[in-house]
Design a protein around this motif. Sequence first.
Motif, PDB file in Angstrom:
ATOM      1  N   LYS A   2       0.836  -1.187   0.000  1.00 51.87           N
ATOM      2  CA  LYS A   2       0.000   0.000   0.000  1.00 51.87           C
ATOM      3  C   LYS A   2       0.873   1.239   0.000  1.00 51.87           C
ATOM      4  N   ILE A   3       0.618   2.131  -0.935  1.00 48.56           N
ATOM      5  CA  ILE A   3       1.445   3.335  -1.089  1.00 48.56           C
ATOM      6  C   ILE A   3       0.846   4.481  -0.274  1.00 48.56           C
ATOM      7  N   PRO A   4       1.631   5.115   0.612  1.00 50.36           N
ATOM      8  CA  PRO A   4       1.110   6.189   1.474  1.00 50.36           C
ATOM      9  C   PRO A   4       1.063   7.537   0.736  1.00 50.36           C
ATOM     10  N   ALA A  16       1.552  30.376  -3.143  1.00 49.96           N
ATOM     11  CA  ALA A  16       1.151  31.017  -4.399  1.00 49.96           C
ATOM     12  C   ALA A  16       1.132  30.013  -5.544  1.00 49.96           C
ATOM     13  N   LEU A  17       1.831  28.875  -5.379  1.00 50.44           N
ATOM     14  CA  LEU A  17       1.863  27.845  -6.410  1.00 50.44           C
ATOM     15  C   LEU A  17       0.561  27.043  -6.351  1.00 50.44           C
ATOM     16  N   PRO A  18      -0.136  26.894  -7.465  1.00 44.37           N
ATOM     17  CA  PRO A  18      -1.413  26.157  -7.456  1.00 44.37           C
ATOM     18  C   PRO A  18      -1.255  24.758  -6.870  1.00 44.37           C
ATOM     19  N   VAL A  19      -2.293  24.316  -6.163  1.00 38.77           N
ATOM     20  CA  VAL A  19      -2.218  23.027  -5.486  1.00 38.77           C
ATOM     21  C   VAL A  19      -2.041  21.887  -6.477  1.00 38.77           C
ATOM     22  N   TYR A  20      -2.694  21.987  -7.640  1.00 34.54           N
ATOM     23  CA  TYR A  20      -2.573  20.881  -8.600  1.00 34.54           C
ATOM     24  C   TYR A  20      -1.135  20.743  -9.115  1.00 34.54           C
ATOM     25  N   ILE A  21      -0.429  21.875  -9.210  1.00 36.23           N
ATOM     26  CA  ILE A  21       0.979  21.829  -9.622  1.00 36.23           C
ATOM     27  C   ILE A  21       1.824  21.212  -8.507  1.00 36.23           C
ATOM     28  N   GLN A  22       1.528  21.562  -7.260  1.00 38.36           N
ATOM     29  CA  GLN A  22       2.256  20.967  -6.137  1.00 38.36           C
ATOM     30  C   GLN A  22       2.053  19.447  -6.110  1.00 38.36           C
ATOM     31  N   ILE A  23       0.835  19.011  -6.380  1.00 39.21           N
ATOM     32  CA  ILE A  23       0.536  17.574  -6.365  1.00 39.21           C
ATOM     33  C   ILE A  23       1.251  16.863  -7.511  1.00 39.21           C
ATOM     34  N   SER A  24       1.182  17.425  -8.705  1.00 40.06           N
ATOM     35  CA  SER A  24       1.849  16.791  -9.852  1.00 40.06           C
ATOM     36  C   SER A  24       3.360  16.756  -9.646  1.00 40.06           C
ATOM     37  N   SER A  25       3.923  17.819  -9.059  1.00 35.33           N
ATOM     38  CA  SER A  25       5.364  17.849  -8.800  1.00 35.33           C
ATOM     39  C   SER A  25       5.762  16.803  -7.776  1.00 35.33           C
ATOM     40  N   ALA A  26       4.924  16.603  -6.752  1.00 33.51           N
ATOM     41  CA  ALA A  26       5.222  15.600  -5.727  1.00 33.51           C
ATOM     42  C   ALA A  26       5.185  14.194  -6.321  1.00 33.51           C
ATOM     43  N   ILE A  27       4.257  13.948  -7.229  1.00 37.05           N
ATOM     44  CA  ILE A  27       4.187  12.630  -7.873  1.00 37.05           C
ATOM     45  C   ILE A  27       5.418  12.407  -8.749  1.00 37.05           C
ATOM     46  N   ILE A  28       5.841  13.442  -9.481  1.00 31.26           N
ATOM     47  CA  ILE A  28       7.052  13.332 -10.313  1.00 31.26           C
ATOM     48  C   ILE A  28       8.259  13.013  -9.441  1.00 31.26           C
ATOM     49  N   LYS A  29       8.372  13.690  -8.296  1.00 32.53           N
ATOM     50  CA  LYS A  29       9.501  13.436  -7.410  1.00 32.53           C
ATOM     51  C   LYS A  29       9.500  11.993  -6.916  1.00 32.53           C
ATOM     52  N   LYS A  41      -0.352   1.550 -10.861  1.00 34.51           N
ATOM     53  CA  LYS A  41      -1.648   2.174 -11.077  1.00 34.51           C
ATOM     54  C   LYS A  41      -1.915   3.198  -9.980  1.00 34.51           C
ATOM     55  N   LEU A  42      -2.300   4.404 -10.402  1.00 37.18           N
ATOM     56  CA  LEU A  42      -2.641   5.443  -9.435  1.00 37.18           C
ATOM     57  C   LEU A  42      -4.110   5.325  -9.054  1.00 37.18           C
ATOM     58  N   PRO A  43      -4.473   5.771  -7.857  1.00 36.67           N
ATOM     59  CA  PRO A  43      -5.891   5.801  -7.483  1.00 36.67           C
ATOM     60  C   PRO A  43      -6.688   6.664  -8.465  1.00 36.67           C
ATOM     61  N   GLN A  47     -10.960   8.865  -5.666  1.00 35.45           N
ATOM     62  CA  GLN A  47     -10.296   8.265  -4.501  1.00 35.45           C
ATOM     63  C   GLN A  47      -9.103   9.104  -4.053  1.00 35.45           C
ATOM     64  N   MET A  48      -8.285   9.600  -5.021  1.00 30.93           N
ATOM     65  CA  MET A  48      -7.126  10.417  -4.667  1.00 30.93           C
ATOM     66  C   MET A  48      -7.566  11.729  -4.018  1.00 30.93           C
ATOM     67  N   ALA A  49      -8.682  12.273  -4.500  1.00 31.69           N
ATOM     68  CA  ALA A  49      -9.197  13.509  -3.911  1.00 31.69           C
ATOM     69  C   ALA A  49      -9.589  13.290  -2.449  1.00 31.69           C
ATOM     70  N   GLU A  50     -10.193  12.132  -2.170  1.00 29.52           N
ATOM     71  CA  GLU A  50     -10.568  11.821  -0.794  1.00 29.52           C
ATOM     72  C   GLU A  50      -9.335  11.596   0.069  1.00 29.52           C
ATOM     73  N   LEU A  51      -8.306  10.935  -0.479  1.00 27.50           N
ATOM     74  CA  LEU A  51      -7.076  10.675   0.286  1.00 27.50           C
ATOM     75  C   LEU A  51      -6.375  11.973   0.676  1.00 27.50           C
ATOM     76  N   LEU A  52      -6.367  12.934  -0.251  1.00 32.18           N
ATOM     77  CA  LEU A  52      -5.621  14.182  -0.019  1.00 32.18           C
ATOM     78  C   LEU A  52      -6.505  15.307   0.503  1.00 32.18           C
ATOM     79  N   ALA A  53      -7.808  15.050   0.603  1.00 30.55           N
ATOM     80  CA  ALA A  53      -8.758  16.049   1.101  1.00 30.55           C
ATOM     81  C   ALA A  53      -8.743  17.318   0.250  1.00 30.55           C
ATOM     82  N   VAL A  54      -8.836  17.108  -1.081  1.00 28.36           N
ATOM     83  CA  VAL A  54      -8.934  18.240  -2.006  1.00 28.36           C
ATOM     84  C   VAL A  54     -10.095  17.982  -2.949  1.00 28.36           C
ATOM     85  N   HIS A  55     -10.439  18.986  -3.737  1.00 31.99           N
ATOM     86  CA  HIS A  55     -11.526  18.840  -4.692  1.00 31.99           C
ATOM     87  C   HIS A  55     -11.090  17.914  -5.819  1.00 31.99           C
TER      88      HIS A  55
END
Length: 491
Positions: A2-4, A16-29, A41-43, A47-55
């Motif tokens: 299970k991936i945390p 100031a950096l949009p949240v979606y960019i922060q999320i995509s950058s974290a996945i790239i890292k 396979k990504l959620p 499901q990913m929105a519920e895990l991260l508590a974002v829209h």
Amino acid sequence: MKIPYKILIPFDKSSALPVYIQISSAIIKSIQDGILQPGVKLPGTRQMAELLAVHRKTIIAAYDELLSQNWLEIIPQKGTFITEKLPVVKPLALTTQTHRDTINQTLQNKLNKHSFIYPPPNITHKLAFNDGLPDVRLAPREEWARLYAHYIRYADPALIGYTDPKGAIRFRTLFAKYLSETRGIRAMADNIITTRGSQMGIYLAGLTILQPNDVAIVGELNYRAANLTFRQLGAELVTIPVDEDGLQIDAIETICQQKPVKMVYVTSHHYHPTTVTLKPERRLKLLTLAEKYQFFIIEDDYDYDYHYSNAPILPLASADRTGWVIYLGSFSKQIAPAFRVGYVAANETIIDEMARLRRVIDRQNDTVLEFCLADMLENGDLKRYATKALKVYRERRDFTCDLLKKQLGENIDFRIPDGGMAIWANFTPDFPLKTLSEKVAKQGLYLSDGQIFTQENPTLNACRMGFASMNFKETEDAVRILKKAMASKIP
């Protein structure tokens, strides 16, 4: 396994950096670190929105960004996956200090190292007896801001694109006239190249004329950044004595009789670090020797405008008949260190070669700053500012010297400098500068520890004490801290 994702994908909604960019950058890292492997396979977006508590729309935008960069691929009726085309990266174990040290040592072994070059001190103290810097609070910042904004908005696009590596022609033309009127230097635009400060000018000049093992003569206790530059270029540095009249020119002739000399470096006006001025008779003899033995003179005139006792002595370049003098300086000392416009004036053959070398270091200078300078040269604002600053710095020199003599008495010895923005101060052995510097730093005062000069003279206990950047109240506070630290002998 299970991936945390919640741990792997941190983000800050207040950034100031949009949240979606922060999320995509974290996945790239995570992919680059080998945590998310190709084919994983990504959620789903919900499901990913519920895990991260974002829209959910935020996750959709993040996935779209990753898809556009080819980090992800969608397999119909199966889901969203890390693309299989990526190489498999083995995850690293948690980084330990030992591991970091191993990586650092491996990198060090691959570097072309210049361990003798050290960075200048980063002075953050409110009170500072620095190397001799201007007070940026006096700088015409409103005027600079107005002019800079004007050119950014309204300059012809062709003027703020790539231009001549030598610098903006309008500025060089006006500055050539300025050098003629103020310093007696016969120059035209083709005799000038702009730089990002005098240090870049020193490097370009050295790179143009020096070959490995060429003899370069410098004074004892010379400007350290110049020494480092010439050494890095492979020159053989030969030092000669400096007294109250500047470089001892007779010593240069002795060396010339023994070996070919390629270059002599001199700060003719306010010698760095000791602030003495090269006397006229020595200037003339140095020029004569340059003609006779055909060596270059790099004349660093970094604070020509700040001379207090009388009119400044004209630079060596003003009397150069045969083109051996390379004259350089900077507006960083005149205005502010962050204002990166310097210049070199020399024979056009030398300038042309410097422009070729500049091409592979830095394409061109800050053209907009040069436009601003051209305006201030033309309308007289620069001259008016320099006149005002000269008066302020003369008063600060007198105030600082008087205060040091009254408060520190026989524990410090110095001569009142004729110009420049610093005092060369010798402390008695009872107060070793290295310890004294550490002591006053704890009280918010910067004082050089003088260690950069002890290579030439291990017994030296001296440093430069800049007086220009502090007002009277700040100078009083600085001297009070220094006096308190010297109230008892340092063991």
